[in-house]
Write a protein that holds these residues in place. Sequence first.
Motif, short mmCIF file in Angstrom:
data_model
loop_
_atom_site.label_atom_id
_atom_site.label_comp_id
_atom_site.label_asym_id
_atom_site.label_seq_id
_atom_site.Cartn_x
_atom_site.Cartn_y
_atom_site.Cartn_z
N TYR A 47 0.83 -1.20 0.00
CA TYR A 47 0.00 0.00 0.00
C TYR A 47 0.87 1.26 0.00
N LEU A 48 1.94 1.25 0.80
CA LEU A 48 2.81 2.43 0.85
C LEU A 48 3.53 2.64 -0.48
N ASN A 84 2.47 1.76 -3.35
CA ASN A 84 1.45 2.26 -4.27
C ASN A 84 1.35 3.78 -4.24
N MET A 85 1.55 4.36 -3.07
CA MET A 85 1.34 5.80 -2.92
C MET A 85 2.62 6.61 -3.03
N ASP A 129 -1.69 0.02 -7.80
CA ASP A 129 -2.65 1.02 -8.28
C ASP A 129 -1.96 2.01 -9.22
N LEU A 160 -6.44 5.88 -6.23
CA LEU A 160 -5.52 6.34 -5.18
C LEU A 160 -5.46 7.85 -5.11
N LYS A 188 -6.13 9.91 -1.70
CA LYS A 188 -5.19 10.86 -1.09
C LYS A 188 -5.84 12.22 -0.93
N TYR A 198 -6.01 3.95 4.30
CA TYR A 198 -5.64 3.05 3.21
C TYR A 198 -4.32 2.35 3.51
N SER A 199 -3.38 3.02 4.15
CA SER A 199 -2.08 2.43 4.44
C SER A 199 -2.22 1.18 5.31
#
Lengths: 199, 199, 199, 199, 199, 199
Positions: D145-146, D148-149, E196, F85, F89, F97-98
């Motif tokens: 998840y991290l 991904n961002m 994603d 995403l 954010k 989400y994390s």
Amino acid sequence: MWTYDKFLEYPIKIKNSNPAMAKIIITQYGGPDGELAASLRYLSQKFSMLTPQAIATCNDIGTEELAHLEMVGSIVHQLVKNASLEEIKKAGLEAYYSDHGRGIYPVSAAGVPFTASYIQSKGNPIVDLTENLAAEQKARATYEYLINMADDPDVIEPLKFLREREVVHYQRFGEALRIVQDYLQEPRVIVINKPDSMK
Amino acid sequence: MWTYDKFLEYPIKIKNSNPAMAKIIITQYGGPDGELAASLRYLSQKFSMLTPQAIATCNDIGTEELAHLEMVGSIVHQLVKNASLEEIKKAGLEAYYSDHGRGIYPVSAAGVPFTASYIQSKGNPIVDLTENLAAEQKARATYEYLINMADDPDVIEPLKFLREREVVHYQRFGEALRIVQDYLQEPRVIVINKPDSMK
Amino acid sequence: MWTYDKFLEYPIKIKNSNPAMAKIIITQYGGPDGELAASLRYLSQKFSMLTPQAIATCNDIGTEELAHLEMVGSIVHQLVKNASLEEIKKAGLEAYYSDHGRGIYPVSAAGVPFTASYIQSKGNPIVDLTENLAAEQKARATYEYLINMADDPDVIEPLKFLREREVVHYQRFGEALRIVQDYLQEPRVIVINKPDSMK
Amino acid sequence: MWTYDKFLEYPIKIKNSNPAMAKIIITQYGGPDGELAASLRYLSQKFSMLTPQAIATCNDIGTEELAHLEMVGSIVHQLVKNASLEEIKKAGLEAYYSDHGRGIYPVSAAGVPFTASYIQSKGNPIVDLTENLAAEQKARATYEYLINMADDPDVIEPLKFLREREVVHYQRFGEALRIVQDYLQEPRVIVINKPDSMK
Amino acid sequence: MWTYDKFLEYPIKIKNSNPAMAKIIITQYGGPDGELAASLRYLSQKFSMLTPQAIATCNDIGTEELAHLEMVGSIVHQLVKNASLEEIKKAGLEAYYSDHGRGIYPVSAAGVPFTASYIQSKGNPIVDLTENLAAEQKARATYEYLINMADDPDVIEPLKFLREREVVHYQRFGEALRIVQDYLQEPRVIVINKPDSMK
Amino acid sequence: MWTYDKFLEYPIKIKNSNPAMAKIIITQYGGPDGELAASLRYLSQKFSMLTPQAIATCNDIGTEELAHLEMVGSIVHQLVKNASLEEIKKAGLEAYYSDHGRGIYPVSAAGVPFTASYIQSKGNPIVDLTENLAAEQKARATYEYLINMADDPDVIEPLKFLREREVVHYQRFGEALRIVQDYLQEPRVIVINKPDSMK
């Protein structure tokens, strides 16, 4: 703000150590329905009260609960300050002693540190005052459970005083709730609970 | 016990809404180094203090922290009471609003309800007073962080007052610590910290 | 990073079961002033330290507290691993046994799971080092309370070692604080605590 | 015990501030499936492990998780240490800054302080090792998840390293579980999970 | 949604008071590996499940855990409802009684209120189902510890039933995990765990 | 026990992603005045209720709150499952989400995991029913705050349904309270709240 008065609201003069009673009475110091919960709840809610009477009630009772908190701390302190380690162990208070000695620390009878999750301040006087009726009921029930388990008059007398004050608080919050309900029914420019979407 | 005085220790007159500032200033209401933590810590520790001066210091400063708690609640209240929902959402205060409306509830800036785990009362005056020096330092640092992020003089002035009071408290606790240390060095019948095993 | 060395910092060789002592000694595993709290505090604060000496002190002491955590876990383990269920019940350890058997889990003596709310890392070396002085005091006081309640030399000896190490840590943090204070008084390009608003 | 090695397990060299990423990456410092949770879990469980291989695995991986904790702290630190207050506010990190400045403190991305309630140590090797398989899965998912961002290679590279180490840990715990299961099937004098009532 | 059926999944008919057993059995009501934790976990995870079989499994088992929660509440209730205060004190249940009388409240054996920090829902079926295997193991281990300490067949029988159901749940979640793993290996338009960033 | 019915109490069909609304609506999943708190409170209190009507009310409403919990989970799930995403954010949901991806996990809007400290079960029907009146008020107020901040009819409609059900629950608990009060006034063999000391 507050001025500190160097006397207790009700005298606490306990002649005999009893760490077993201290272990449970401390729940009215730091437990879910204790005096810290009460005081914090009312002094926080006051900012959202609408009527002068409700604001004053929250300030008064919130202030009195501080005096009750002080009384409960005094009861616990007097019950343990002269207790020997043997008495402390026998009473099941050795866990508390390990982390706090014979000091006063806000926990429930189970030893769980106080959390504000026990209380609510909803920004809505009707809701808050209803919450307070329930809170005073719960506090009273706890004092009855504690009185059930006590046998020392030096301890029972102040617990009974504290229980009776909860009953008085219940009545005062009931009165405040009625006044706020009346106030909200009269037509006014600013009405509570109108959806913010109407702007 | 306490008497409630119907005025703030320092005036709070905030003309402009600012829910973004409210969101973080509330950490001095219910956060780890805030006024509730401070007041509760000192008013709990007082039961274990040995010298009249230390007891009085804990009562005085603990009582003043209640006034500070009231000030912080007033600041937050004045910053949000006239804020529109749009401003509240834009400021990231919508999570708080969902559970507390525009009311005052004891949380940290992150929204975590207050817990007594933030404080300690160890039943030992030297330890407790050292804890208090650290506590006042942490409170002061928090006010500096908040002042860093503020730009409204109506907000900055009371925050500066609160920060300066922490400095004064730090000095008073330092003084109390020295007095207790001196007291404990003189020979006495009852000496603190002698192992309970010597009976 | 760390290398694991397959020996304890101080030998733990406990011949006799004692679940009653295990019940309270575990507070230095997962309680408010225990070794986990200490280690986590110092290893987190190190990122904000200014001087090489302060960074090294936080790393060293934080690493030693891990060894202490391991020692406390070993003490508790040796006190319960051969205890019968009858002994466990008699000692009041049946609540812990229900959720953790004879395993090691980070709780206080009361059975409350460890929370980082017990510690602070403020991003400010002066504040953090003052916090650490208080922390070492509190840890030492806890060891004294535990020693008060112990009677087995196999247990008392390592507890005394752990208490003495707290005293050494207190001195080292005091030294680090003085060095950081000196450092901050000399004029430099980057000065800590200048308001961020001066950019 | 441990020896501190003055280098990170994997280099962290982040050139650009990014408090928005710091805000979420910190969940692998103090969050439910982070490195502190992992390290504490394995180093606590080791006392109940039966086979030398399982004990060694818990010690090794528990020790490596400390290095990972240090890496995550370094990443967060490097992402915020040069960030201006404006960047911090814009990133939604002002709540964290109010209580911790630019320091490192163990919280989840939401700002909730670490709690040992996230982990379990059950005193039963089969149960504990199954728990560890799940824990490594959850840690890996969080890193995904991290990642991904994130968009900065300086950040993504160490996160990928950390994610891959979780996969390796998963495999090692799976192996340890199989060995313990085999061990327990062979007849022995002391067999785990026999009811204590058979004495 | 649910329909309430006015009978227990398994009969609870306890003839003898035993507050000491109540004190620990309540951990399967509100403790880390109890029925509330289980039910809440599965009913929350179901929203992220991919296959109809996994969704149904989470709903079914989550619903059955509610019935188990009800059974545990009934066991505790029957063990204390006729217990005298003397028995309650002797059993160490006076702390619980102070705050909850003879009522049922979700705590662990130590008296810590239930927290969702005990569970995880990761938004990832493979991870969630692995978590569930571990959860069922931990629940089973707790029932074994409780059975170890019980001696009343009226109590042991339902505890054994509850333990056996955990074994069945473990098998069903294992099956669901295999089905989801097979499902994810077949090529599809929507693939889980693709970053994603590929949009 | 319960039977699971494979349909929601009220249809949830949300066409548009909105992670910003999901972020706050989730407080009725895991927050202080949400459906989990309500269900757990009533299903725990039922064991202490005296009259068949009160027991049935607690079971009925407690069961309906489970359906509401499921509805809230569905709303949140539908609001995020197709959100990119970037949207996540932008909405400030990246912290959630994390740790949970697009899954459902019981937290408040602030991201604090659910705790049973939000509720009480006092072992006393009058007290419990008064608590329930307050609880329904607080739940209703939360739904009004959420409706204030929503603009999608797909979301507002079910929220309004949920708010109206709270009003109905309030009335039913009021009725149950009156019946229990009447019951307790009539002379009986078993009288509640007689001090246990009268034995």
